[in-house]
Design an enzyme around this catalytic site. Structure first.
Site, PDB file in Angstrom:
ATOM      1  CB  CYS A   1      -0.902  -0.123   1.183  1.00  0.00           C
ATOM      2  SG  CYS A   1      -2.066  -1.774   1.135  1.00  0.00           S
TER       3      CYS A   1
ATOM      4  CG  HIS B   1      -3.690   3.647   2.679  1.00  0.00           C
ATOM      5  ND1 HIS B   1      -4.273   3.046   1.043  1.00  0.00           N
ATOM      6  CD2 HIS B   1      -2.897   1.598   3.028  1.00  0.00           C
ATOM      7  CE1 HIS B   1      -4.376   1.899   1.574  1.00  0.00           C
ATOM      8  NE2 HIS B   1      -3.805   1.048   2.011  1.00  0.00           N
TER       9      HIS B   1
ATOM     10  CG  ASN C   1      -6.827  -0.394   1.256  1.00  0.00           C
ATOM     11  OD1 ASN C   1      -6.318  -0.669   0.864  1.00  0.00           O
ATOM     12  ND2 ASN C   1      -6.054  -1.196   2.641  1.00  0.00           N
TER      13      ASN C   1
HETATM   14  N1  ACO Z   1     -18.103  -8.678   9.175  1.00  0.00           N
HETATM   15  C1  ACO Z   1     -18.498  -9.027  10.749  1.00  0.00           C
HETATM   16  N2  ACO Z   1     -17.761  -9.481  11.758  1.00  0.00           N
HETATM   17  C2  ACO Z   1     -16.441  -9.221  10.942  1.00  0.00           C
HETATM   18  C3  ACO Z   1     -15.655  -9.079  10.227  1.00  0.00           C
HETATM   19  C4  ACO Z   1     -17.246  -9.021   8.764  1.00  0.00           C
HETATM   20  N3  ACO Z   1     -16.163  -8.642   7.775  1.00  0.00           N
HETATM   21  N4  ACO Z   1     -14.802  -9.623  10.147  1.00  0.00           N
HETATM   22  C5  ACO Z   1     -14.651  -9.484  11.115  1.00  0.00           C
HETATM   23  N5  ACO Z   1     -15.256  -9.523  11.941  1.00  0.00           N
HETATM   24  C6  ACO Z   1     -15.441 -10.432  13.008  1.00  0.00           C
HETATM   25  C7  ACO Z   1     -14.795 -10.550  14.242  1.00  0.00           C
HETATM   26  O1  ACO Z   1     -14.881 -12.195  13.553  1.00  0.00           O
HETATM   27  C8  ACO Z   1     -14.568 -10.490  15.706  1.00  0.00           C
HETATM   28  O2  ACO Z   1     -15.826 -11.218  15.767  1.00  0.00           O
HETATM   29  P1  ACO Z   1     -14.890 -11.513  17.172  1.00  0.00           P
HETATM   30  O3  ACO Z   1     -15.325 -10.728  17.848  1.00  0.00           O
HETATM   31  O4  ACO Z   1     -16.828 -12.757  17.824  1.00  0.00           O
HETATM   32  O5  ACO Z   1     -14.107 -12.693  17.473  1.00  0.00           O
HETATM   33  C9  ACO Z   1     -14.915  -9.179  15.300  1.00  0.00           C
HETATM   34  O6  ACO Z   1     -15.792  -8.878  13.955  1.00  0.00           O
HETATM   35  C10 ACO Z   1     -13.957  -8.208  15.689  1.00  0.00           C
HETATM   36  O7  ACO Z   1     -12.569  -9.001  14.731  1.00  0.00           O
HETATM   37  P2  ACO Z   1     -11.378  -7.882  14.758  1.00  0.00           P
HETATM   38  O8  ACO Z   1     -10.422  -8.323  13.992  1.00  0.00           O
HETATM   39  O9  ACO Z   1     -10.963  -7.540  16.425  1.00  0.00           O
HETATM   40  O10 ACO Z   1     -12.289  -6.522  14.260  1.00  0.00           O
HETATM   41  P3  ACO Z   1     -11.542  -4.779  14.099  1.00  0.00           P
HETATM   42  O11 ACO Z   1     -12.082  -3.966  14.218  1.00  0.00           O
HETATM   43  O12 ACO Z   1     -10.028  -5.351  14.371  1.00  0.00           O
HETATM   44  O13 ACO Z   1     -11.516  -4.513  12.285  1.00  0.00           O
HETATM   45  C11 ACO Z   1     -10.217  -4.568  10.138  1.00  0.00           C
HETATM   46  C12 ACO Z   1     -10.821  -5.401  11.414  1.00  0.00           C
HETATM   47  C13 ACO Z   1     -11.403  -3.286  10.006  1.00  0.00           C
HETATM   48  C14 ACO Z   1      -9.542  -5.213   9.671  1.00  0.00           C
HETATM   49  C15 ACO Z   1      -9.168  -3.682  11.457  1.00  0.00           C
HETATM   50  O14 ACO Z   1      -8.165  -4.410  12.169  1.00  0.00           O
HETATM   51  C16 ACO Z   1      -8.217  -3.134  10.039  1.00  0.00           C
HETATM   52  O15 ACO Z   1      -8.788  -1.936   9.638  1.00  0.00           O
HETATM   53  N6  ACO Z   1      -7.055  -3.346  10.721  1.00  0.00           N
HETATM   54  C17 ACO Z   1      -6.078  -2.508   9.616  1.00  0.00           C
HETATM   55  C18 ACO Z   1      -6.389  -2.735   8.300  1.00  0.00           C
HETATM   56  C19 ACO Z   1      -5.308  -1.899   7.115  1.00  0.00           C
HETATM   57  O16 ACO Z   1      -4.703  -1.081   7.568  1.00  0.00           O
HETATM   58  N7  ACO Z   1      -4.479  -2.230   5.760  1.00  0.00           N
HETATM   59  C20 ACO Z   1      -3.623  -2.038   5.061  1.00  0.00           C
HETATM   60  C21 ACO Z   1      -3.199  -2.380   5.321  1.00  0.00           C
HETATM   61  S1  ACO Z   1      -3.271  -3.802   3.147  1.00  0.00           S
HETATM   62  C22 ACO Z   1      -2.449  -4.075   2.309  1.00  0.00           C
HETATM   63  O17 ACO Z   1      -1.029  -3.706   2.703  1.00  0.00           O
HETATM   64  C23 ACO Z   1      -2.128  -4.874   1.072  1.00  0.00           C
END
Ligand code: ACO
Length: 317
Positions: free
Chosen positions: A110, A244, A274
């Site tokens: 990214c 980003h 993204n």
């Molecule tokens: N729909 C519903 N529920 C979901 C989903 C979904 N799409 N995805 C995960 N959940 C659930 C999980 O299973 C979990 O359930 P549980 O509590 O029963 O175990 C709950 O939601 C919370 O999951 P987390 O992973 O803790 O969710 P979080 O709030 O951290 O959000 C996310 C996840 C969106 C991925 C976030 O952590 C994020 O944006 N991280 C950064 C991503 C990023 O910046 N990427 C850029 C680089 S990419 C690259 O370089 C190619």
């Protein structure tokens, strides 16, 4: 010698995939994706590869710059989702737009556009380059696991580009790498080699969301402060920040830590998700075409992602 940006361009494929459509494919909901990520819909390519989208963005950047492809002396592109390992995405763009210059890709996930821009700026500083094209183009839909709700809801496809030339408007830049694959990786599989001794994960984006989140906020804040310091300005003096587009909560938290109002951040994650290395140039192009920029405005571009990597630069408009 520094650089100036002469023109920008962006392209996204037509096919819109809404959160509701995704909810029919994996166990998720429009509400969860909007609240936790900030995406309402994303574009998905059904027929164009990264280079074909990149070429369309490049054409728009060339038009905006008022030059033709045959005037380019260099193309530096960024991608992690090309349909081909060879030719490079940039080499294919060179063919499609009808340029005759050297063309190669950098891979910094990214952060790729920032790495490509800094590489092209270094070439310009070396001398002998009148015009260079820098782009990020991604068909991430081809490397996602569409059964994994934790990744497939985040990403989208698209391309963004900029034409640069010698100038004095690239005030500061910084690139950072913290090598390793434990937080974020895109394994490519092992083909059908009978010689591999270890199992290899199949092609897909693997991401530890929360680790990436923490890294992202820390890097945006650190990178913006660093380039401001290097340019001898305060963060308050920056007119626009083009981050980003990974998660609206990342941008929101970084804005609060920097004490910079959200209005200064360019945000379009709701429409595109993204798009990895295409995210910053698509957003930059939106800012340029919005008519909001005034001559002399200070714009910070900033990205983070796989590698792990991050980068930022400060441009005077
Ligand atoms: N729909 C519903 N529920 C979901 C989903 C979904 N799409 N995805 C995960 N959940 C659930 C999980 O299973 C979990 O359930 P549980 O509590 O029963 O175990 C709950 O939601 C919370 O999951 P987390 O992973 O803790 O969710 P979080 O709030 O951290 O959000 C996310 C996840 C969106 C991925 C976030 O952590 C994020 O944006 N991280 C950064 C991503 C990023 O910046 N990427 C850029 C680089 S990419 C690259 O370089 C190619």
């Amino acid at each position: 010698m520094s650089i100036q940006v002469l023109g920008t361009g962006a392209y996204v494929p037509e096919r819109i995939v809404t959160n509701d459509e995704l909810s029919t494919m994996v166990d998720t909901s429009d509400e969860w994706i909007r609240q936790r990520v900030g995406v309402a819909e994303r574009r998905v390519s059904v027929s164009e590869n990264a280079a074909e989208m990149g070429a369309k963005a490049a054409q728009k950047a060339l038009e905006a710059a008022g030059i033709t492809a045959d005037q380019l002396d260099l193309i530096v592109g960024a991608t992690v989702s090309s349909d081909f390992g060879c030719p490079s995405m940039s080499a294919k763009v060179q063919e499609l737009i009808g340029a005759g210059c050297p063309a190669f890709d950098v891979n910094s996930a990214c952060s790729g556009f920032l790495f490509a821009l800094d590489t092209a700026a270094a070439f310009v500083a070396r001398g002998g380059i009148r015009y260079a094209l820098v782009l990020g183009a991604e068909r991430l839909s081809r490397i996602l696991d569409w059964t994994d709700r934790s990744t497939c809801v985040i990403f989208g496809d698209g391309a963004g580009a900029a034409v640069i030339a010698p100038g004095e408007n690239y005030l500061a830049s910084h690139l950072y790498t913290q090598g390793g694959e434990s937080v974020l990786s895109i394994p490519l599989g092992k083909g059908n080699s009978p010689f591999y001794e270890k199992d290899v994960a199949p092609l897909a984006v693997h991401m530890s969301g929360q680790e990436t989140f923490k890294f992202a906020v820390k890097q945006i804040v650190g990178e913006i402060r660093l380039i401001a310091e290097r340019a001898g300005i305060t963060t308050e003096q920056i007119d626009y920040i083009v981050p980003h587009q990974a998660n609206i909560r990342i941008i929101d938290l970084a804005a609060r830590r920097l004490n910079v109002p959200m209005e200064k951040f360019v945000v379009n994650i709701e429409r595109y998700g993204n798009t990895s290395s295409a995210s910053v140039p698509i957003s930059f192009d939106e800012l340029v075409r919005s008519g909001r920029l005034k001559r002399g405005d200070l714009i910070a571009l900033c990205a983070f992602g796989g590698g792990l990597s991050s980068g930022a630069c400060l441009i005077r408009w």
